[in-house]
Scaffold this motif. Structure first.
Motif, short mmCIF file in Angstrom:
data_model
loop_
_atom_site.label_atom_id
_atom_site.label_comp_id
_atom_site.label_asym_id
_atom_site.label_seq_id
_atom_site.Cartn_x
_atom_site.Cartn_y
_atom_site.Cartn_z
N GLN A 154 2.27 -11.67 -6.35
CA GLN A 154 0.82 -11.80 -6.67
C GLN A 154 0.54 -13.29 -7.00
O GLN A 154 -0.65 -13.58 -6.90
N LEU A 160 5.65 -14.11 -2.00
CA LEU A 160 5.00 -12.95 -1.19
C LEU A 160 5.22 -13.09 0.24
O LEU A 160 5.57 -12.15 0.97
N TRP A 182 -3.01 -4.66 2.89
CA TRP A 182 -3.07 -5.77 1.88
C TRP A 182 -4.66 -5.85 1.58
O TRP A 182 -5.34 -5.18 2.44
N PRO A 183 -4.73 -6.24 0.16
CA PRO A 183 -3.94 -6.77 -0.70
C PRO A 183 -3.24 -5.64 -1.19
O PRO A 183 -3.52 -4.41 -1.40
#
Length: 378
Positions: A154, A160, A182-183
Protein backbone atom coordinates in the motif's frame (compact mmCIF):
# COMPACT_ATOMS: atom_id res chain seq x y z
CA UNK A 1 -2.27 -35.18 6.99
CA UNK A 2 -2.15 -34.16 10.63
CA UNK A 3 -4.73 -35.95 12.79
CA UNK A 4 -7.65 -33.95 14.09
CA UNK A 5 -9.82 -35.13 16.94
CA UNK A 6 -13.31 -34.49 18.22
CA UNK A 7 -14.69 -35.32 21.66
CA UNK A 8 -14.20 -39.06 21.71
CA UNK A 9 -12.25 -41.95 20.28
CA UNK A 10 -15.09 -42.82 17.90
CA UNK A 11 -14.71 -39.59 15.92
CA UNK A 12 -11.25 -39.18 14.46
CA UNK A 13 -10.14 -36.81 11.71
CA UNK A 14 -7.09 -38.61 10.35
CA UNK A 15 -6.58 -36.22 7.44
CA UNK A 16 -8.44 -38.08 4.71
CA UNK A 17 -11.27 -38.85 4.78
CA UNK A 18 -13.11 -37.85 7.94
CA UNK A 19 -14.45 -40.99 9.60
CA UNK A 20 -18.02 -41.01 10.90
CA UNK A 21 -18.60 -43.99 13.20
CA UNK A 22 -22.29 -44.63 12.56
CA UNK A 23 -22.09 -47.80 14.64
CA UNK A 24 -21.21 -45.97 17.86
CA UNK A 25 -23.85 -46.00 20.63
CA UNK A 26 -26.33 -43.12 20.49
CA UNK A 27 -26.17 -40.65 23.40
CA UNK A 28 -29.52 -41.92 24.72
CA UNK A 29 -28.03 -45.41 25.00
CA UNK A 30 -25.13 -44.33 27.19
CA UNK A 31 -26.56 -41.36 29.10
CA UNK A 32 -26.97 -41.73 32.85
CA UNK A 33 -29.48 -38.90 33.35
CA UNK A 34 -32.69 -37.79 31.71
CA UNK A 35 -32.95 -37.87 27.95
CA UNK A 36 -33.08 -34.41 26.35
CA UNK A 37 -35.21 -34.13 23.21
CA UNK A 38 -34.64 -31.06 21.03
CA UNK A 39 -37.19 -30.55 18.27
CA UNK A 40 -35.61 -29.17 15.10
CA UNK A 41 -38.84 -28.37 13.27
CA UNK A 42 -42.62 -28.40 13.40
CA UNK A 43 -45.22 -30.66 11.72
CA UNK A 44 -44.92 -28.64 8.51
CA UNK A 45 -41.51 -30.23 7.92
CA UNK A 46 -43.18 -33.63 7.43
CA UNK A 47 -44.84 -32.46 4.22
CA UNK A 48 -41.68 -31.16 2.54
CA UNK A 49 -40.07 -32.98 -0.36
CA UNK A 50 -36.63 -34.03 0.97
CA UNK A 51 -35.16 -33.76 -2.53
CA UNK A 52 -36.11 -30.07 -2.76
CA UNK A 53 -35.86 -28.87 0.86
CA UNK A 54 -33.63 -30.85 3.23
CA UNK A 55 -34.67 -32.22 6.60
CA UNK A 56 -31.43 -33.81 7.79
CA UNK A 57 -28.13 -33.19 5.96
CA UNK A 58 -24.88 -35.10 6.47
CA UNK A 59 -21.92 -32.77 6.09
CA UNK A 60 -19.57 -35.14 4.24
CA UNK A 61 -16.66 -32.94 5.23
CA UNK A 62 -13.62 -33.50 2.99
CA UNK A 63 -14.99 -36.84 1.78
CA UNK A 64 -13.75 -37.89 -1.65
CA UNK A 65 -16.65 -38.30 -4.07
CA UNK A 66 -15.97 -42.02 -4.29
CA UNK A 67 -16.44 -42.25 -0.52
CA UNK A 68 -19.79 -40.46 -0.86
CA UNK A 69 -20.84 -42.91 -3.58
CA UNK A 70 -19.71 -45.96 -1.63
CA UNK A 71 -21.48 -44.97 1.59
CA UNK A 72 -24.60 -43.33 0.17
CA UNK A 73 -27.02 -46.10 1.13
CA UNK A 74 -25.46 -46.40 4.58
CA UNK A 75 -25.93 -42.66 5.14
CA UNK A 76 -29.52 -42.76 3.88
CA UNK A 77 -30.31 -45.69 6.18
CA UNK A 78 -29.44 -43.50 9.16
CA UNK A 79 -32.18 -41.03 8.30
CA UNK A 80 -30.34 -38.43 6.22
CA UNK A 81 -32.07 -37.07 3.15
CA UNK A 82 -29.18 -34.97 1.80
CA UNK A 83 -25.40 -34.88 1.69
CA UNK A 84 -23.34 -31.69 1.64
CA UNK A 85 -20.02 -31.95 -0.19
CA UNK A 86 -16.85 -29.98 0.32
CA UNK A 87 -15.97 -27.55 -2.52
CA UNK A 88 -15.53 -29.34 -5.84
CA UNK A 89 -13.50 -26.86 -7.91
CA UNK A 90 -9.74 -27.07 -8.51
CA UNK A 91 -8.04 -25.55 -5.49
CA UNK A 92 -4.49 -25.17 -4.26
CA UNK A 93 -2.68 -28.47 -3.72
CA UNK A 94 -2.61 -30.16 -0.33
CA UNK A 95 -4.56 -32.63 1.79
CA UNK A 96 -5.62 -30.12 4.46
CA UNK A 97 -9.35 -29.33 4.57
CA UNK A 98 -8.77 -25.59 4.12
CA UNK A 99 -7.12 -26.05 0.74
CA UNK A 100 -10.60 -26.69 -0.68
CA UNK A 101 -11.48 -23.11 0.30
CA UNK A 102 -8.76 -21.53 -1.86
CA UNK A 103 -10.10 -21.92 -5.42
CA UNK A 104 -7.77 -21.80 -8.43
CA UNK A 105 -10.07 -22.73 -11.35
CA UNK A 106 -13.85 -22.96 -11.30
CA UNK A 107 -13.85 -24.59 -14.73
CA UNK A 108 -12.49 -27.88 -13.34
CA UNK A 109 -13.83 -30.49 -10.92
CA UNK A 110 -10.69 -31.60 -9.15
CA UNK A 111 -9.27 -32.51 -5.75
CA UNK A 112 -11.89 -34.79 -4.17
CA UNK A 113 -12.55 -36.52 -7.45
CA UNK A 114 -13.19 -35.69 -11.07
CA UNK A 115 -16.43 -35.00 -12.93
CA UNK A 116 -17.08 -38.70 -13.49
CA UNK A 117 -16.71 -39.46 -9.76
CA UNK A 118 -19.05 -36.61 -8.87
CA UNK A 119 -21.70 -37.86 -11.30
CA UNK A 120 -21.44 -41.35 -9.84
CA UNK A 121 -21.75 -40.04 -6.26
CA UNK A 122 -24.81 -37.93 -7.12
CA UNK A 123 -26.47 -40.81 -8.95
CA UNK A 124 -25.98 -43.18 -6.03
CA UNK A 125 -27.27 -40.61 -3.54
CA UNK A 126 -30.36 -39.96 -5.61
CA UNK A 127 -31.01 -43.68 -5.93
CA UNK A 128 -30.88 -43.82 -2.12
CA UNK A 129 -33.41 -40.98 -1.88
CA UNK A 130 -30.93 -38.24 -0.99
CA UNK A 131 -30.12 -34.89 -2.57
CA UNK A 132 -26.55 -33.63 -2.94
CA UNK A 133 -25.53 -30.06 -2.11
CA UNK A 134 -22.40 -28.37 -3.37
CA UNK A 135 -20.28 -25.90 -1.41
CA UNK A 136 -19.55 -22.68 -3.35
CA UNK A 137 -16.49 -20.56 -2.56
CA UNK A 138 -17.37 -17.46 -4.57
CA UNK A 139 -16.20 -14.74 -2.21
CA UNK A 140 -12.47 -15.22 -2.68
CA UNK A 141 -9.75 -17.30 -4.31
CA UNK A 142 -6.20 -18.50 -3.70
CA UNK A 143 -3.94 -16.63 -1.29
CA UNK A 144 -0.95 -15.29 -3.23
CA UNK A 145 0.67 -13.07 -0.59
CA UNK A 146 0.61 -12.55 3.16
CA UNK A 147 -1.21 -9.71 4.89
CA UNK A 148 2.15 -8.10 5.71
CA UNK A 149 3.09 -8.13 2.03
CA UNK A 150 -0.18 -6.48 1.04
CA UNK A 151 0.27 -3.88 3.78
CA UNK A 152 3.74 -3.05 2.52
CA UNK A 153 2.38 -2.79 -1.03
CA UNK A 154 0.00 0.00 0.00
CA UNK A 155 3.04 2.27 0.33
CA UNK A 156 5.09 0.82 -2.53
CA UNK A 157 3.51 0.99 -5.99
CA UNK A 158 6.17 -1.27 -7.50
CA UNK A 159 5.50 -3.96 -4.93
CA UNK A 160 1.73 -3.59 -5.44
CA UNK A 161 2.16 -4.15 -9.18
CA UNK A 162 4.31 -7.21 -8.41
CA UNK A 163 1.60 -8.72 -6.19
CA UNK A 164 -1.09 -8.03 -8.79
CA UNK A 165 1.09 -9.82 -11.35
CA UNK A 166 1.24 -12.80 -8.96
CA UNK A 167 -2.56 -12.77 -8.84
CA UNK A 168 -2.77 -12.86 -12.63
CA UNK A 169 -0.14 -15.58 -12.89
CA UNK A 170 -1.90 -17.79 -10.33
CA UNK A 171 -5.52 -17.21 -11.40
CA UNK A 172 -5.29 -16.32 -15.08
CA UNK A 173 -6.24 -16.52 -17.80
CA UNK A 174 -9.78 -16.69 -16.41
CA UNK A 175 -9.26 -13.70 -14.13
CA UNK A 176 -6.97 -10.69 -14.17
CA UNK A 177 -6.22 -8.02 -11.59
CA UNK A 178 -9.32 -6.02 -12.52
CA UNK A 179 -11.54 -8.89 -11.36
CA UNK A 180 -10.51 -8.43 -7.74
CA UNK A 181 -11.60 -5.96 -5.08
CA UNK A 182 -9.60 -2.73 -4.80
CA UNK A 183 -8.55 -0.84 -2.80
CA UNK A 184 -7.17 -3.61 -0.62
CA UNK A 185 -8.54 -3.61 2.93
CA UNK A 186 -7.63 -6.15 5.60
CA UNK A 187 -10.31 -7.94 7.61
CA UNK A 188 -8.76 -8.47 11.02
CA UNK A 189 -10.22 -8.33 14.52
CA UNK A 190 -13.50 -6.43 14.69
CA UNK A 191 -13.21 -5.54 10.99
CA UNK A 192 -14.50 -9.06 10.24
CA UNK A 193 -17.97 -7.84 11.15
CA UNK A 194 -17.41 -4.15 10.38
CA UNK A 195 -18.61 -1.90 7.56
CA UNK A 196 -15.95 -3.22 5.14
CA UNK A 197 -16.76 -6.89 5.71
CA UNK A 198 -18.27 -7.32 2.21
CA UNK A 199 -15.31 -5.83 0.32
CA UNK A 200 -12.34 -6.50 2.60
CA UNK A 201 -9.79 -9.28 2.16
CA UNK A 202 -10.18 -11.97 4.83
CA UNK A 203 -7.13 -12.12 7.14
CA UNK A 204 -5.73 -9.47 4.79
CA UNK A 205 -4.80 -12.23 2.32
CA UNK A 206 -7.90 -13.89 0.84
CA UNK A 207 -7.94 -12.81 -2.79
CA UNK A 208 -11.31 -11.02 -2.72
CA UNK A 209 -13.21 -11.22 -5.99
CA UNK A 210 -15.11 -8.17 -7.23
CA UNK A 211 -18.63 -8.87 -6.03
CA UNK A 212 -21.37 -8.29 -8.58
CA UNK A 213 -18.99 -8.15 -11.54
CA UNK A 214 -20.78 -9.61 -14.61
CA UNK A 215 -17.62 -11.45 -15.64
CA UNK A 216 -17.09 -12.97 -12.20
CA UNK A 217 -20.73 -13.95 -11.91
CA UNK A 218 -20.70 -15.59 -15.34
CA UNK A 219 -17.70 -17.76 -14.40
CA UNK A 220 -19.42 -18.74 -11.17
CA UNK A 221 -22.69 -19.45 -12.97
CA UNK A 222 -20.89 -21.82 -15.32
CA UNK A 223 -19.47 -23.63 -12.28
CA UNK A 224 -22.96 -24.02 -10.79
CA UNK A 225 -24.27 -25.35 -14.09
CA UNK A 226 -21.43 -27.87 -14.28
CA UNK A 227 -22.26 -29.11 -10.77
CA UNK A 228 -25.97 -29.29 -11.58
CA UNK A 229 -25.20 -31.30 -14.73
CA UNK A 230 -23.40 -33.79 -12.50
CA UNK A 231 -26.49 -34.14 -10.31
CA UNK A 232 -25.93 -31.54 -7.57
CA UNK A 233 -29.36 -30.32 -6.42
CA UNK A 234 -28.56 -27.30 -4.26
CA UNK A 235 -25.82 -25.07 -2.92
CA UNK A 236 -24.25 -23.66 0.21
CA UNK A 237 -22.57 -20.26 -0.14
CA UNK A 238 -19.37 -20.18 1.86
CA UNK A 239 -18.43 -16.91 3.61
CA UNK A 240 -21.82 -15.43 2.72
CA UNK A 241 -21.53 -12.61 5.26
CA UNK A 242 -18.65 -11.24 3.15
CA UNK A 243 -20.90 -11.05 0.08
CA UNK A 244 -23.65 -8.52 -0.52
CA UNK A 245 -27.17 -9.96 -0.15
CA UNK A 246 -28.19 -8.70 -3.59
CA UNK A 247 -25.22 -10.50 -5.20
CA UNK A 248 -26.13 -13.79 -3.52
CA UNK A 249 -29.75 -13.24 -4.57
CA UNK A 250 -28.63 -13.03 -8.19
CA UNK A 251 -26.65 -16.28 -7.84
CA UNK A 252 -29.72 -17.95 -6.31
CA UNK A 253 -31.89 -16.69 -9.16
CA UNK A 254 -29.46 -18.10 -11.69
CA UNK A 255 -29.08 -21.41 -9.85
CA UNK A 256 -32.81 -22.07 -9.67
CA UNK A 257 -32.38 -24.65 -6.88
CA UNK A 258 -32.38 -24.72 -3.08
CA UNK A 259 -29.59 -22.55 -1.64
CA UNK A 260 -28.46 -21.39 1.78
CA UNK A 261 -25.72 -19.13 3.07
CA UNK A 262 -23.05 -19.49 5.72
CA UNK A 263 -23.42 -16.29 7.75
CA UNK A 264 -20.87 -16.91 10.49
CA UNK A 265 -22.29 -14.65 13.17
CA UNK A 266 -24.33 -14.86 16.34
CA UNK A 267 -25.80 -11.43 15.61
CA UNK A 268 -29.44 -11.77 14.45
CA UNK A 269 -29.26 -8.31 12.84
CA UNK A 270 -26.52 -9.48 10.47
CA UNK A 271 -28.36 -12.70 9.72
CA UNK A 272 -31.53 -10.76 8.91
CA UNK A 273 -29.71 -8.83 6.18
CA UNK A 274 -29.94 -12.13 4.29
CA UNK A 275 -33.02 -13.81 5.78
CA UNK A 276 -35.43 -10.86 5.62
CA UNK A 277 -35.74 -10.70 1.84
CA UNK A 278 -37.00 -7.50 0.22
CA UNK A 279 -36.61 -5.53 -3.01
CA UNK A 280 -32.88 -6.20 -3.30
CA UNK A 281 -33.05 -9.93 -2.62
CA UNK A 282 -36.55 -10.96 -3.84
CA UNK A 283 -36.83 -13.79 -1.32
CA UNK A 284 -35.35 -14.67 2.08
CA UNK A 285 -32.19 -16.79 2.01
CA UNK A 286 -31.93 -19.58 4.57
CA UNK A 287 -28.78 -19.08 6.66
CA UNK A 288 -26.79 -21.09 9.17
CA UNK A 289 -28.18 -20.61 12.67
CA UNK A 290 -24.97 -20.09 14.64
CA UNK A 291 -26.80 -18.54 17.57
CA UNK A 292 -28.85 -21.71 18.08
CA UNK A 293 -25.64 -23.78 17.91
CA UNK A 294 -24.12 -21.60 20.63
CA UNK A 295 -27.29 -21.91 22.71
CA UNK A 296 -27.24 -25.69 22.43
CA UNK A 297 -23.62 -25.95 23.47
CA UNK A 298 -24.10 -23.56 26.40
CA UNK A 299 -27.22 -25.44 27.54
CA UNK A 300 -25.61 -28.87 27.32
CA UNK A 301 -22.45 -27.75 29.13
CA UNK A 302 -23.94 -25.46 31.77
CA UNK A 303 -27.64 -26.26 32.09
CA UNK A 304 -30.56 -23.84 32.11
CA UNK A 305 -28.80 -21.01 33.94
CA UNK A 306 -26.15 -20.89 31.19
CA UNK A 307 -28.76 -19.69 28.68
CA UNK A 308 -31.43 -18.08 30.89
CA UNK A 309 -30.78 -14.53 29.68
CA UNK A 310 -32.58 -11.78 27.83
CA UNK A 311 -31.67 -12.54 24.22
CA UNK A 312 -30.29 -9.16 23.12
CA UNK A 313 -28.12 -8.86 26.23
CA UNK A 314 -26.77 -12.37 25.71
CA UNK A 315 -25.98 -11.70 22.04
CA UNK A 316 -24.06 -8.55 23.00
CA UNK A 317 -22.09 -10.59 25.55
CA UNK A 318 -21.25 -13.26 22.95
CA UNK A 319 -19.99 -10.62 20.52
CA UNK A 320 -17.88 -9.08 23.29
CA UNK A 321 -16.39 -12.54 23.93
CA UNK A 322 -15.65 -13.01 20.22
CA UNK A 323 -13.72 -9.76 19.99
CA UNK A 324 -12.08 -10.14 23.42
CA UNK A 325 -13.68 -7.02 24.90
CA UNK A 326 -14.15 -8.60 28.32
CA UNK A 327 -17.27 -8.29 30.43
CA UNK A 328 -19.48 -10.69 32.35
CA UNK A 329 -22.57 -12.64 31.25
CA UNK A 330 -25.88 -10.81 31.72
CA UNK A 331 -28.11 -11.48 34.69
CA UNK A 332 -30.22 -14.63 34.77
CA UNK A 333 -33.83 -13.61 34.13
CA UNK A 334 -35.60 -16.64 35.59
CA UNK A 335 -37.44 -17.90 32.52
CA UNK A 336 -36.41 -21.47 33.30
CA UNK A 337 -38.15 -21.36 36.68
CA UNK A 338 -41.32 -20.16 34.96
CA UNK A 339 -41.08 -22.90 32.31
CA UNK A 340 -40.52 -20.19 29.74
CA UNK A 341 -37.06 -21.14 28.50
CA UNK A 342 -36.96 -21.28 24.69
CA UNK A 343 -34.20 -21.89 22.19
CA UNK A 344 -33.59 -18.86 19.94
CA UNK A 345 -34.54 -20.09 16.47
CA UNK A 346 -33.32 -17.57 13.90
CA UNK A 347 -36.02 -18.13 11.29
CA UNK A 348 -38.47 -20.82 10.23
CA UNK A 349 -36.23 -21.78 7.31
CA UNK A 350 -32.85 -21.41 9.06
CA UNK A 351 -30.27 -24.16 8.66
CA UNK A 352 -29.84 -25.60 12.15
CA UNK A 353 -26.79 -27.58 13.07
CA UNK A 354 -24.68 -28.78 15.95
CA UNK A 355 -21.30 -28.90 14.22
CA UNK A 356 -19.68 -27.98 10.93
CA UNK A 357 -16.10 -27.51 9.83
CA UNK A 358 -15.85 -24.24 11.78
CA UNK A 359 -17.07 -25.84 15.00
CA UNK A 360 -14.62 -28.73 14.76
CA UNK A 361 -11.54 -27.05 13.31
CA UNK A 362 -11.55 -23.78 15.27
CA UNK A 363 -10.91 -23.16 18.95
CA UNK A 364 -13.30 -20.21 19.34
CA UNK A 365 -15.50 -21.21 22.31
CA UNK A 366 -18.92 -20.39 20.93
CA UNK A 367 -19.02 -21.73 17.37
CA UNK A 368 -21.13 -24.66 18.49
CA UNK A 369 -20.88 -28.23 19.70
CA UNK A 370 -17.46 -29.64 18.89
CA UNK A 371 -15.59 -26.33 18.99
CA UNK A 372 -13.08 -27.45 21.56
CA UNK A 373 -9.36 -27.27 20.94
CA UNK A 374 -7.55 -30.41 19.89
CA UNK A 375 -5.74 -30.54 23.25
CA UNK A 376 -8.97 -30.20 25.24
CA UNK A 377 -10.69 -32.80 23.07
CA UNK A 378 -7.90 -35.33 23.64
Amino acid sequence: GEARWEEGQNRQWPGKPALHCFGAPAPREVADGEELVIHWGGPEVQALDPLSVPGAVLHAFHWPFEEVRRRAREVAAHGFDAVQLSPAQRSISGDQWWTRYQPVRYEEIHGLGDEHALRAACAECRAAGMAVYGDLVFNHMQVVASCDEWKRAQHDQGHLDHLKQKLEHALGPTFNRDDFQWPWKALEGEAWDGPDRMEGWGCGEWSELKGGSPKVMDVHTAHMEKLKACGVAGFRFDAAKHMRPEHIAEYVRRAGVYCFGEVLSVDPAMQHEYTAGGPATDAPLPTTDFLLAVWLRSFLEGGETAVDFELNAWVKHLIDVEFKRGGSPPKVVGNAQRDGLQAPVLAQNSVRFARNHDTVCNDVPFYGIGGWSREAAQ
